[in-house]
Enzyme design. Structure first.
Site, PDB file in Angstrom:
ATOM      1  N   ASN A 147     -42.453   7.332  46.431  1.00  0.00           N
ATOM      2  CA  ASN A 147     -41.046   7.717  46.308  1.00  0.00           C
ATOM      3  C   ASN A 147     -40.687   8.223  44.910  1.00  0.00           C
ATOM      4  O   ASN A 147     -39.509   8.357  44.584  1.00  0.00           O
ATOM      5  CB  ASN A 147     -40.143   6.543  46.716  1.00  0.00           C
ATOM      6  CG  ASN A 147     -40.477   5.263  45.956  1.00  0.00           C
ATOM      7  OD1 ASN A 147     -41.137   5.321  44.925  1.00  0.00           O
ATOM      8  ND2 ASN A 147     -40.016   4.131  46.452  1.00  0.00           N
ATOM      9  N   ARG A 285     -35.526  -0.587  36.480  1.00  0.00           N
ATOM     10  CA  ARG A 285     -35.230  -1.951  36.921  1.00  0.00           C
ATOM     11  C   ARG A 285     -33.985  -2.432  36.188  1.00  0.00           C
ATOM     12  O   ARG A 285     -33.841  -2.189  34.982  1.00  0.00           O
ATOM     13  CB  ARG A 285     -36.394  -2.911  36.633  1.00  0.00           C
ATOM     14  CG  ARG A 285     -37.554  -2.804  37.632  1.00  0.00           C
ATOM     15  CD  ARG A 285     -37.155  -3.165  39.077  1.00  0.00           C
ATOM     16  NE  ARG A 285     -38.226  -3.006  40.040  1.00  0.00           N
ATOM     17  CZ  ARG A 285     -38.386  -1.952  40.852  1.00  0.00           C
ATOM     18  NH1 ARG A 285     -37.530  -0.943  40.815  1.00  0.00           N
ATOM     19  NH2 ARG A 285     -39.373  -1.914  41.712  1.00  0.00           N
ATOM     20  N   GLN A 314     -31.033  -8.536  43.280  1.00  0.00           N
ATOM     21  CA  GLN A 314     -30.693  -7.657  44.406  1.00  0.00           C
ATOM     22  C   GLN A 314     -30.789  -8.427  45.714  1.00  0.00           C
ATOM     23  O   GLN A 314     -31.779  -9.137  45.901  1.00  0.00           O
ATOM     24  CB  GLN A 314     -31.627  -6.445  44.424  1.00  0.00           C
ATOM     25  CG  GLN A 314     -31.317  -5.489  43.306  1.00  0.00           C
ATOM     26  CD  GLN A 314     -32.063  -4.170  43.350  1.00  0.00           C
ATOM     27  OE1 GLN A 314     -31.961  -3.377  42.453  1.00  0.00           O
ATOM     28  NE2 GLN A 314     -32.822  -3.927  44.392  1.00  0.00           N
ATOM     29  N   HIS A 333     -29.600   0.171  45.588  1.00  0.00           N
ATOM     30  CA  HIS A 333     -30.972   0.621  45.301  1.00  0.00           C
ATOM     31  C   HIS A 333     -31.467   1.562  46.410  1.00  0.00           C
ATOM     32  O   HIS A 333     -32.114   1.144  47.360  1.00  0.00           O
ATOM     33  CB  HIS A 333     -31.876  -0.601  45.186  1.00  0.00           C
ATOM     34  CG  HIS A 333     -33.199  -0.331  44.572  1.00  0.00           C
ATOM     35  ND1 HIS A 333     -33.993  -1.314  44.057  1.00  0.00           N
ATOM     36  CD2 HIS A 333     -33.885   0.819  44.384  1.00  0.00           C
ATOM     37  CE1 HIS A 333     -35.109  -0.783  43.594  1.00  0.00           C
ATOM     38  NE2 HIS A 333     -35.071   0.518  43.794  1.00  0.00           N
TER      39      HIS A 333
END
Ligand code: NDP
Length: 385
Positions: A147, A285, A314, A333
């Site tokens: 990704n 992050r 998260q 995210h």
């Protein structure tokens, strides 16, 4: 036979998609550095469909059950009564995603007595306590490059959204307004600005390449310099460290892994040395930034905007201060989980599982930890020096 425990984000609140916005997704042949795309022996899904949420199951159920393995998929991952903690003690393999991380803390790893393999369906295995994984002799693998380009695109989108101040302008339209002065009072062109990249790995380099045509002056820092020809063709200025980088730029983008060296790096002290009115986009992050320092620096005006899609923890709680701080362009995210990215990391996860079950080596570029030490990509990215 193995028990595979897979933690994925919940399905869409409106239900699993009956149709999609597009009929197909573009096919790419290779990653930019020539690395092969995932090469599973087969897939049981249509690329472009939702695979990353619970009902999508990363397209793994048919493959695993046909071979006699058990698959448990859940999004319930927090606390001792969660499905994840209840299923963990006899799981052989855990699959999790950075978007909805099932944190494999030392405590949880101690309970996971049968665990041998932890797969990150995506990139970034910092939700696994890697030191404990090394002590336990576990294998940790992720789907490197799956990704990266999507994250680079998201970064460019957020740089433009912040500098041009897109989000308030969109809100004015939706709310029926037309006050142009309101809409442009914080709107600038990116052209001519100094843009700096912290960590020019796969994502950082793709960001540099994508921003070059905007007529900006590009800067970067990394532990190793990029090839001289690339520095020359993109007009890059190299800085020895982040401290010297941030003083010379208007926009900072952050693309380092979360390690002991990078945790909390965006501190009050560092931010105070940036030009007044700088912007930061951090899709690496959340914990690389000091949460409250970001809020303070936006409130003081030294930072003109902050965006990214990574938080800690998260999912971010409803009262996380980054939801309400001024001039932010945060997303949940999402940058690494477009429908195309899902297809690639689902295929890569299957490739890793096929190798594992067949007793074949997992590709080194997917390996983070193996045989009691960092291995493959992990030896390069996570081993701090
Ligand atoms: P790469 O490993 O290709 O790049 C990371 C780069 O960071 C490397 O060039 C590495 O340098 C550099 N680096 C590491 N530590 C430091 C340091 N202390 N100072 C300076 N440079 C450092 O990874 P990717 O580009 O694929 O991904 C980067 C990060 O992005 C991932 O670790 C992950 O946390 C995050 N990510 C986020 C996603 C999202 O959905 N938002 C999706 C994918 C990734 P060296 O040359 O020494 O290796």
């Amino acid at each position: 036979m193995a028990k595979v425990l897979c933690v994925l984000y919940p399905d869409p609140t409106s239900g699993f998609p009956p149709t999609y916005a597009r009929d197909s997704v573009p096919v790419i042949e290779n990653y930019p550095n020539g690395q092969l795309l995932p090469t599973p022996e087969g897939i049981d899904f249509v690329p472009g469909e939702m695979l990353g949420s619970v009902s999508g199951e990363l397209g793994l159920r048919k493959f695993l059950e046909a071979a006699g393995h058990t698959l448990v998929v859940t999004s319930d991952k927090e606390g001792p009564d969660s499905v994840f903690e209840r299923e963990l003690p006899d799981a052989d393999i855990v699959i999790s995603q950075p978007f909805w991380p099932a944190y494999l803390t030392p405590d949880r790893l101690a309970k996971a007595e049968k665990l041998k393999l932890a797969i990150t369906a995506g990139i970034g295995s910092d939700h696994v306590d890697l030191a404990s994984a090394i002590d336990r002799g576990l294998t940790v693998a992720e789907v490197t490059y799956s990704n990266s380009i999507g994250v680079a695109e998201h970064t460019v989108m957020q740089v433009l959204a912040l500098v041009r101040d897109y989000i308030p302008q969109y809100k004015i339209v939706v709310e029926g307004g037309w006050n142009i002065a309101d809409a442009v009072k914080r709107s600038y062109d990116l052209e001519g600005m100094d843009v700096g990249v912290f960590a020019a790995g796969r994502i950082g380099r793709a960001v540099l390449e994508r921003l070059a045509p905007f007529g900006v002056r590009l800067h970067y820092t990394d532990r190793y310099r990029l090839p001289a020809e690339l520095e020359e063709s993109l007009g890059l200025t190299f800085h020895e460290d982040i401290e010297s980088l941030v003083k010379e730029i208007d926009v900072l983008t952050v693309h380092a892994p979360l390690t002991n060296e990078t945790e909390g790096l965006l501190s009050d002290e560092l931010l105070s040395t940036m030009r007044r009115g700088s912007y930061i986009v951090n899709p690496a992050r959340g914990a690389i930034a000091n949460r409250d320092a970001i809020v303070r620096t936006l409130e003081s005006g030294r930072l003109a905007g902050y965006a990214g899609d990574v938080w800690f923890p998260q999912p971010a709680p409803a009262d996380h201060p980054w939801r309400s701080m001024p001039n932010h362009g945060m997303t949940p995210h999402t940058s690494g989980t477009s429908l195309q990215s899902q297809a690639r990391y689902a295929a890569g996860t299957r490739e890793i599982l096929e190798s594992w079950f067949a007793g074949r080596d997992i590709r080194p570029e997917y390996l983070i930890v193996e045989g009691g030490g960092y291995a493959g990509t992990g030896a390069h990215s996570y081993e701090t020096r």
